[in-house]
Scaffold this motif. Structure first.
Motif, mmCIF file in Angstrom:
data_model
loop_
_atom_site.group_PDB
_atom_site.id
_atom_site.type_symbol
_atom_site.label_atom_id
_atom_site.label_comp_id
_atom_site.label_asym_id
_atom_site.label_seq_id
_atom_site.Cartn_x
_atom_site.Cartn_y
_atom_site.Cartn_z
ATOM 1 N N ASN A 48 0.842 -1.200 0.000
ATOM 2 C CA ASN A 48 0.000 0.000 0.000
ATOM 3 C C ASN A 48 0.881 1.254 0.000
ATOM 4 O O ASN A 48 1.078 1.905 1.017
ATOM 5 C CB ASN A 48 -0.948 -0.015 1.207
ATOM 6 N N THR A 49 1.397 1.588 -1.177
ATOM 7 C CA THR A 49 2.362 2.675 -1.333
ATOM 8 C C THR A 49 1.847 3.981 -0.718
ATOM 9 O O THR A 49 2.618 4.711 -0.091
ATOM 10 C CB THR A 49 2.662 2.878 -2.834
ATOM 11 N N PHE A 50 0.568 4.271 -0.928
ATOM 12 C CA PHE A 50 -0.020 5.495 -0.367
ATOM 13 C C PHE A 50 -1.075 5.173 0.688
ATOM 14 O O PHE A 50 -2.050 5.898 0.860
ATOM 15 C CB PHE A 50 -0.607 6.359 -1.484
ATOM 16 N N GLY A 51 -0.882 4.063 1.370
ATOM 17 C CA GLY A 51 -1.763 3.698 2.468
ATOM 18 C C GLY A 51 -3.124 3.221 1.984
ATOM 19 O O GLY A 51 -3.298 2.823 0.831
ATOM 20 N N MET A 52 -4.081 3.276 2.907
ATOM 21 C CA MET A 52 -5.431 2.773 2.624
ATOM 22 C C MET A 52 -6.278 3.852 1.970
ATOM 23 O O MET A 52 -6.203 5.029 2.335
ATOM 24 C CB MET A 52 -6.115 2.374 3.939
ATOM 25 N N ALA A 53 -7.109 3.423 1.023
ATOM 26 C CA ALA A 53 -8.163 4.264 0.439
ATOM 27 C C ALA A 53 -7.641 5.630 0.004
ATOM 28 O O ALA A 53 -8.307 6.644 0.204
ATOM 29 C CB ALA A 53 -9.318 4.417 1.446
ATOM 30 N N ASP A 54 -6.487 5.659 -0.608
ATOM 31 C CA ASP A 54 -5.918 6.915 -1.101
ATOM 32 C C ASP A 54 -6.817 7.481 -2.201
ATOM 33 O O ASP A 54 -7.155 6.775 -3.153
ATOM 34 C CB ASP A 54 -4.514 6.645 -1.654
ATOM 35 N N GLU A 55 -7.149 8.745 -2.090
ATOM 36 C CA GLU A 55 -8.172 9.315 -2.987
ATOM 37 C C GLU A 55 -7.766 9.289 -4.454
ATOM 38 O O GLU A 55 -8.565 8.935 -5.325
ATOM 39 C CB GLU A 55 -8.531 10.737 -2.563
ATOM 40 N N GLY A 56 -6.539 9.695 -4.747
ATOM 41 C CA GLY A 56 -6.094 9.735 -6.140
ATOM 42 C C GLY A 56 -6.069 8.350 -6.768
ATOM 43 O O GLY A 56 -6.502 8.146 -7.913
ATOM 44 N N TRP A 57 -5.578 7.383 -6.003
ATOM 45 C CA TRP A 57 -5.492 6.006 -6.509
ATOM 46 C C TRP A 57 -6.891 5.413 -6.699
ATOM 47 O O TRP A 57 -7.178 4.781 -7.719
ATOM 48 C CB TRP A 57 -4.649 5.167 -5.542
ATOM 49 N N VAL A 58 -7.758 5.653 -5.715
ATOM 50 C CA VAL A 58 -9.141 5.148 -5.821
ATOM 51 C C VAL A 58 -9.814 5.752 -7.059
ATOM 52 O O VAL A 58 -10.497 5.046 -7.814
ATOM 53 C CB VAL A 58 -9.959 5.463 -4.541
ATOM 54 N N ALA A 59 -9.582 7.031 -7.310
ATOM 55 C CA ALA A 59 -10.200 7.688 -8.476
ATOM 56 C C ALA A 59 -9.676 7.066 -9.772
ATOM 57 O O ALA A 59 -10.452 6.787 -10.697
ATOM 58 C CB ALA A 59 -9.919 9.189 -8.442
ATOM 59 N N ALA A 60 -8.363 6.829 -9.843
ATOM 60 C CA ALA A 60 -7.775 6.254 -11.064
ATOM 61 C C ALA A 60 -8.317 4.846 -11.319
ATOM 62 O O ALA A 60 -8.655 4.485 -12.450
ATOM 63 C CB ALA A 60 -6.247 6.218 -10.940
ATOM 64 N N VAL A 61 -8.405 4.074 -10.257
ATOM 65 C CA VAL A 61 -8.864 2.691 -10.376
ATOM 66 C C VAL A 61 -10.348 2.636 -10.727
ATOM 67 O O VAL A 61 -10.768 1.896 -11.621
ATOM 68 C CB VAL A 61 -8.580 1.930 -9.055
ATOM 69 N N THR A 62 -11.151 3.445 -10.049
ATOM 70 C CA THR A 62 -12.605 3.378 -10.274
ATOM 71 C C THR A 62 -12.972 3.945 -11.645
ATOM 72 O O THR A 62 -13.918 3.474 -12.263
ATOM 73 C CB THR A 62 -13.419 4.070 -9.165
ATOM 74 N N ALA A 63 -12.214 4.934 -12.131
ATOM 75 C CA ALA A 63 -12.487 5.464 -13.472
ATOM 76 C C ALA A 63 -12.321 4.337 -14.497
ATOM 77 O O ALA A 63 -13.156 4.164 -15.389
ATOM 78 C CB ALA A 63 -11.549 6.619 -13.799
ATOM 79 N N GLN A 64 -11.273 3.541 -14.365
ATOM 80 C CA GLN A 64 -11.061 2.436 -15.298
ATOM 81 C C GLN A 64 -12.097 1.332 -15.090
ATOM 82 O O GLN A 64 -12.607 0.771 -16.059
ATOM 83 C CB GLN A 64 -9.642 1.876 -15.143
ATOM 84 N N LEU A 65 -12.406 1.079 -13.835
ATOM 85 C CA LEU A 65 -13.388 0.035 -13.507
ATOM 86 C C LEU A 65 -14.733 0.335 -14.181
ATOM 87 O O LEU A 65 -15.422 -0.577 -14.652
ATOM 88 C CB LEU A 65 -13.547 -0.029 -11.986
ATOM 89 N N GLY A 66 -15.083 1.608 -14.256
ATOM 90 C CA GLY A 66 -16.348 2.001 -14.888
ATOM 91 C C GLY A 66 -16.329 1.894 -16.405
ATOM 92 O O GLY A 66 -17.374 1.913 -17.051
#
Ligand SMILES: *Cc1c(COP(=O)(O)O)cnc(C)c1O
Length: 391
Positions: A48-66
């Motif tokens: 977890n390079t930027f820890g848990m539930a990092d906002e930028g990472w979550v946004a990047a991942v969820t954008a692709q997931l959608g």
């Protein structure tokens, strides 16, 4: 049944888990099933390079997931291609194969080394030299590459073709290369599971010299020490070497499974279609997350990692019950007077999650941990390492 009861009953018995269920987290703070807060100095073992539930990472991942989650490797996808470009641009490597874990990244490197040796040097040049006390993964070939007998027990016969040199023994390594038909030398620049020990600059230079002299592939396993962990994007950048193959995984995905095997000039054209592959490798969701991770591993962040490491070192070196601190950047091993497992248990009680590596306490915090969190964690580590506090 509770989670713990279900897990004990139904999950294969391969792990000795701590008696804690993680239910949520934010950055370097985790919460258990009772709402107790912990400072996380392990980051899911450097993942977890930027820890848990990092906002930028979550946004990047969820954008692709959608958009779409998977295509197989029969088709082109942008996140995979873009991630390969980012990795090559940042490292000078030429091509990347994507798998799903560190073991797979190393398996791909091992197969490439054999193909290189056999086609370029001759049938018998399949031997790969690895180091004693190393760790390269849990598949049969990567276990065989792992230079620790305890990992080989129960699973013999091991795949053949691995020879073990002692870390930092230049003469021993030279002898092993000269007396055997070798295609590659594989090493961790900072041995993680083996006790968080960096190789000496002299030994690393000797590896580079021998690879050049005998036309061997230099395989640098940065599954744990890569992706900014040591204060450089990849640890080899500290040593002034240019590996032929760099493998990585753990922190690259920041929590989603992805592994990468990067090939330099000498190794870039070893693989041809059909020789290797992976169903999930280069998965677009994982790759989109990894692109985001790389975009944030800037020089500024690397300086920050180095400064935080100095802070921890200064606080712990010479403290009561602490014998030494080893490692590079935010990858540290602490030699304690008490047993490492007792230190970890006592720190957990006080709200700090630590790891062990062999006989040492190991620290691998998220790279963006705050100084406030570090201060708290370091104070608790010092407290539990003192002799009178443990029952
Ligand atoms: C963790 C680790 C591996 C294995 O990675 P997995 O993702 O668990 O397969 C390989 N090499 C090193 C140096 C590691 O630390």
């Amino acid at each position: 049944m509770t989670t713990k009861e279900l897990d004990k009953k139904y999950v294969a018995n391969t792990y000795n888990r701590f008696p804690v269920e993680i239910t949520s987290g934010k950055g370097a703070r985790l919460f258990d099933e009772n709402g107790k807060e912990y400072i996380d100095m392990g980051a899911g073992i450097a993942v977890n390079t930027f820890g848990m539930a990092d906002e930028g990472w979550v946004a990047a991942v969820t954008a692709q997931l959608g958009k779409f989650q998977h295509t197989s490797n029969l088709y082109y996808t942008e996140p995979c291609a873009r991630l390969a470009e980012m990795l090559c641009t940042r490292t000078g490597m030429k091509k990347v194969f994507f798998g799903n874990s560190g073991a797979e990244a190393n398996e791909c490197a091992i197969k490439a080394a054999r193909e290189y040796g056999i086609t370029k040097k001759g049938e018998e040049y399949y031997n790969i030299i690895t180091l004693k006390n190393s760790f390269h993964g849990r598949t049969l070939a990567t276990l065989a590459a792992t230079g620790q007998d305890v990992f080989h027990e129960h699973f013999t016969p091991m795949p053949e073709g691995f020879l073990y040199a002692a870390a930092n023994d230049c003469e021993g390594l030279e002898k092993l290369v000269a007396e055997n038909k070798v295609c590659a030398i594989m090493f961790e620049l900072v041995q993680g599971e083996g006790g968080v020990n960096a190789l000496s600059a002299e030994f690393v230079a000797k590896i580079a010299e021998l690879c050049e002299k005998y036309d061997l592939l230099m395989i640098d396993d940065e599954v744990q020490c890569g992706n900014g962990r040591t204060g450089a994007l990849y640890a080899y950048m500290h040593f002034g070497i240019t590996p032929d193959i760099v493998t990585t995984a753990k922190g690259l995905g920041a929590g989603l499974p992805i592994g990468a095997t990067m090939f330099g000039e000498k190794a870039a054209d070893i693989y041809k279609p059909g020789l290797h592959g992976s169903t999930f490798g280069g998965n677009p969701v994982c790759a989109a997350g990894a692109c985001h991770v790389l975009s944030r591993l800037t020089d500024e962040l690397m300086a920050d990692v180095t400064a935080k490491a100095e802070y921890i070192k200064n606080a712990l070196c010479g403290a009561e019950g602490i014998k030494s601190v080893s490692g590079m950047g935010l990858m540290m091993g602490i030699e304690t007077e008490k047993k490492a497992a007792d230190v970890v248990a006592a720190a957990m009680e006080k709200g700090v999650l630590l790891l062990t590596a062999k006989t040492k306490v190991r620290l691998l915090p998220p790279l963006n941990i705050s100084y406030e969190e570090l201060e708290k964690a370091v104070n608790i580590i010092k407290e539990v390492c003192k002799n009178e506090t443990l029952a």
